[in-house]
Enzyme design. Structure first.
Site, PDB file in Angstrom:
ATOM      1  N   GLU A  34       0.652  -1.071   0.019  1.00 16.34           N
ATOM      2  CA  GLU A  34       0.109   0.116   0.025  1.00 16.34           C
ATOM      3  C   GLU A  34       0.678   1.221  -0.097  1.00 16.34           C
ATOM      4  O   GLU A  34       1.981   1.389   0.392  1.00 16.34           O
ATOM      5  CB  GLU A  34      -1.056   0.028   1.417  1.00 16.34           C
ATOM      6  CG  GLU A  34      -0.147  -0.122   2.260  1.00 16.34           C
ATOM      7  CD  GLU A  34      -0.968   0.627   3.537  1.00 16.34           C
ATOM      8  OE1 GLU A  34      -1.471   1.497   3.618  1.00 16.34           O
ATOM      9  OE2 GLU A  34      -0.906   0.019   4.802  1.00 16.34           O
ATOM     10  N   LYS A 168      -2.774  -2.561  15.243  1.00 14.39           N
ATOM     11  CA  LYS A 168      -2.450  -1.814  16.326  1.00 14.39           C
ATOM     12  C   LYS A 168      -3.283  -1.668  17.378  1.00 14.39           C
ATOM     13  O   LYS A 168      -4.466  -1.811  17.030  1.00 14.39           O
ATOM     14  CB  LYS A 168      -1.931  -0.230  15.997  1.00 14.39           C
ATOM     15  CG  LYS A 168      -0.458  -0.223  14.964  1.00 14.39           C
ATOM     16  CD  LYS A 168      -0.297   1.537  14.878  1.00 14.39           C
ATOM     17  CE  LYS A 168       0.930   1.139  14.178  1.00 14.39           C
ATOM     18  NZ  LYS A 168       1.277   2.524  13.449  1.00 14.39           N
TER      19      LYS A 168
HETATM   20  N1  PSU Z   1      -2.458   0.907  10.564  1.00  8.46           N
HETATM   21  C1  PSU Z   1      -1.114   1.104  10.750  1.00  8.46           C
HETATM   22  N2  PSU Z   1      -0.662   1.882   9.857  1.00  8.46           N
HETATM   23  C2  PSU Z   1      -1.404   2.268   8.866  1.00  8.46           C
HETATM   24  C3  PSU Z   1      -2.744   2.093   8.771  1.00  8.46           C
HETATM   25  C4  PSU Z   1      -3.160   1.532   9.736  1.00  8.46           C
HETATM   26  O1  PSU Z   1      -0.595   0.283  11.482  1.00  8.46           O
HETATM   27  O2  PSU Z   1      -0.509   3.149   7.751  1.00  8.46           O
HETATM   28  C5  PSU Z   1      -3.396   2.849   7.466  1.00  8.46           C
HETATM   29  C6  PSU Z   1      -3.356   1.678   6.339  1.00  8.46           C
HETATM   30  O3  PSU Z   1      -3.400   2.231   4.959  1.00  8.46           O
HETATM   31  C7  PSU Z   1      -5.015   1.130   6.515  1.00  8.46           C
HETATM   32  C8  PSU Z   1      -5.760   2.422   7.223  1.00  8.46           C
HETATM   33  O4  PSU Z   1      -5.421   0.396   5.490  1.00  8.46           O
HETATM   34  O5  PSU Z   1      -4.700   2.975   7.891  1.00  8.46           O
HETATM   35  C9  PSU Z   1      -6.947   1.992   7.661  1.00  8.46           C
HETATM   36  O6  PSU Z   1      -7.512   3.397   7.911  1.00  8.46           O
HETATM   37  P1  PSU Z   1      -9.089   3.063   8.445  1.00  8.46           P
HETATM   38  O7  PSU Z   1      -8.993   2.733   9.524  1.00  8.46           O
HETATM   39  O8  PSU Z   1      -9.636   4.698   8.310  1.00  8.46           O
HETATM   40  O9  PSU Z   1      -9.973   2.282   7.635  1.00  8.46           O
END
Ligand code: PSU
Ligand code: MN
Length: 317
Positions: A34, A168
């Site tokens: 990503e 996390k």
């Molecule tokens: N968790 C991490 N690092 C990240 C993300 C999540 O430890 O960079 C990023 C990823 O791109 C993931 C996104 O797909 O956050 C998820 O966001 P949301 O919770 O808004 O769906």
């Protein structure tokens, strides 16, 4: 760059890096990655350093890396080092999740793909493996906020093997596992017992499945799709013991970050970045070091597993 549209989806603009196109044509393993982690996950210059180190780790595992983004009205599969530097240094590139893909492609802007949208793009490009150290999940307090990452929903729709170090602890990892169970997404710990928590080796939850042999894991992934399932297979690999961060320290930082996010009225797709930055800030250099280590180790494992899967498919031809 060549336009390499999927013949089954000729209307989708897909630009594959030559190395990625060659590998796919020859049945060699590729791991999709990503780009939202570059624009929103880490600050400069750690973001660029980490993205390049992750690609190197995929290669060390025996696969070709393909970092995904949206640029000039096309899905780019295999960002160049110049692309990565540009994404790492340009302010304002939006986070593009699955539901945002069509808008970004049709209106011509750039976009950084999340786990969810990268899985969509990987499947369109014919790449069955994807790596991200930390996936999105069910947020703490989701009972009232309904904040559940689209990553989880996309796992019910895209046939991609997702290798990660869990998620996390800013999230509710128990509810995240419940969601994945309800939606029939296999969760398999590779050479470990527990569902990991990014820079902590364990979330405190045992993983529903454990497999230690990469060739067996390749067969499981293949069988899951042979059975007609259209979703993802989630494979976890924890941070190395020496690189892990103390759980109690992280827990305290998260508690403060949650209060601050609520106070600051952070909502919607801004929540994840806000919480990650607050925890990184509170744990200082330790989380940054662990962050880099877990990004690389997850990518290397993904490289090895994709190679095992490619060997399995090659053995049939
Ligand atoms: N968790 C991490 N690092 C990240 C993300 C999540 O430890 O960079 C990023 C990823 O791109 C993931 C996104 O797909 O956050 C998820 O966001 P949301 O919770 O808004 O769906
Ligand atoms: Mn959310």
């Amino acid at each position: 760059m060549p336009d390499n549209r999927n013949p089954r989806r000729p209307d989708v603009p897909l630009v594959l890096a030559p190395e990625v196109a060659d590998a796919l044509a020859e049945g060699r393993p590729v791991v999709a990655l990503e780009s939202n982690v570059i624009t929103h996950g880490l600050p400069y210059p750690q973001n660029v350093e980490a993205a390049l180190a992750v690609e190197k780790a995929v290669r060390a595992g025996g696969s070709v890396p393909a970092t995904i983004c949206i640029a000039d009205s096309a899905i780019v599969v295999g960002m160049s080092d110049v692309d990565i530097e540009r994404f790492g240094t340009t302010a304002g590139i939006p986070k593009v999740s699955s539901r945002d893909l069509a808008v970004t492609l049709a209106t011509g802007g750039a976009g950084a793909t999340t786990v969810a949208s990268s899985a969509v793009c990987a499947e369109l490009a014919g790449i069955p493996f994807f790596a991200s150290a930390g996936i999105g999940g069910v947020h703490r307090g989701a009972q009232t906020t309904m904040d559940i990452s689209s990553d989880l929903v996309q796992f019910t729709r895209s046939s991609v093997a997702v290798v990660c170090a869990g998620a996390k602890k800013i999230l509710d990892l128990g509810l995240t596992l419940e969601f994945l169970e309800t939606h029939c997404v296999p969760v398999i710990a590779y050479q470990s017992a527990d569902f990991p928590a990014f820079y902590c080796r364990s979330s405190g939850f045992r993983s529903p499945q454990r497999i230690d042999d990469e060739d067996v894991l390749a067969r499981v992934i293949d069988m899951h799709w042979a059975l007609g399932n259209q979703g993802s297979v989630l494979i976890t690999s924890p941070v190395r013991e020496a690189d892990a961060v103390d759980g109690a320290e992280v827990d305290a930082a998260i508690a403060d970050a949650l209060v601050a996010a609520d106070r600051d009225g952070v909502r919607g797709n801004a929540v994840t970045k806000y919480l990650m930055r607050a925890v990184d800030h509170a744990t200082g250099g330790r989380s940054a070091t662990a962050n880099a280590a877990v990004l690389a180790s997850t990518a290397e494992v993904a490289g090895r597993l994709a190679a095992a899967h490619a060997r399995l498919l090659a053995g049939r031809r």
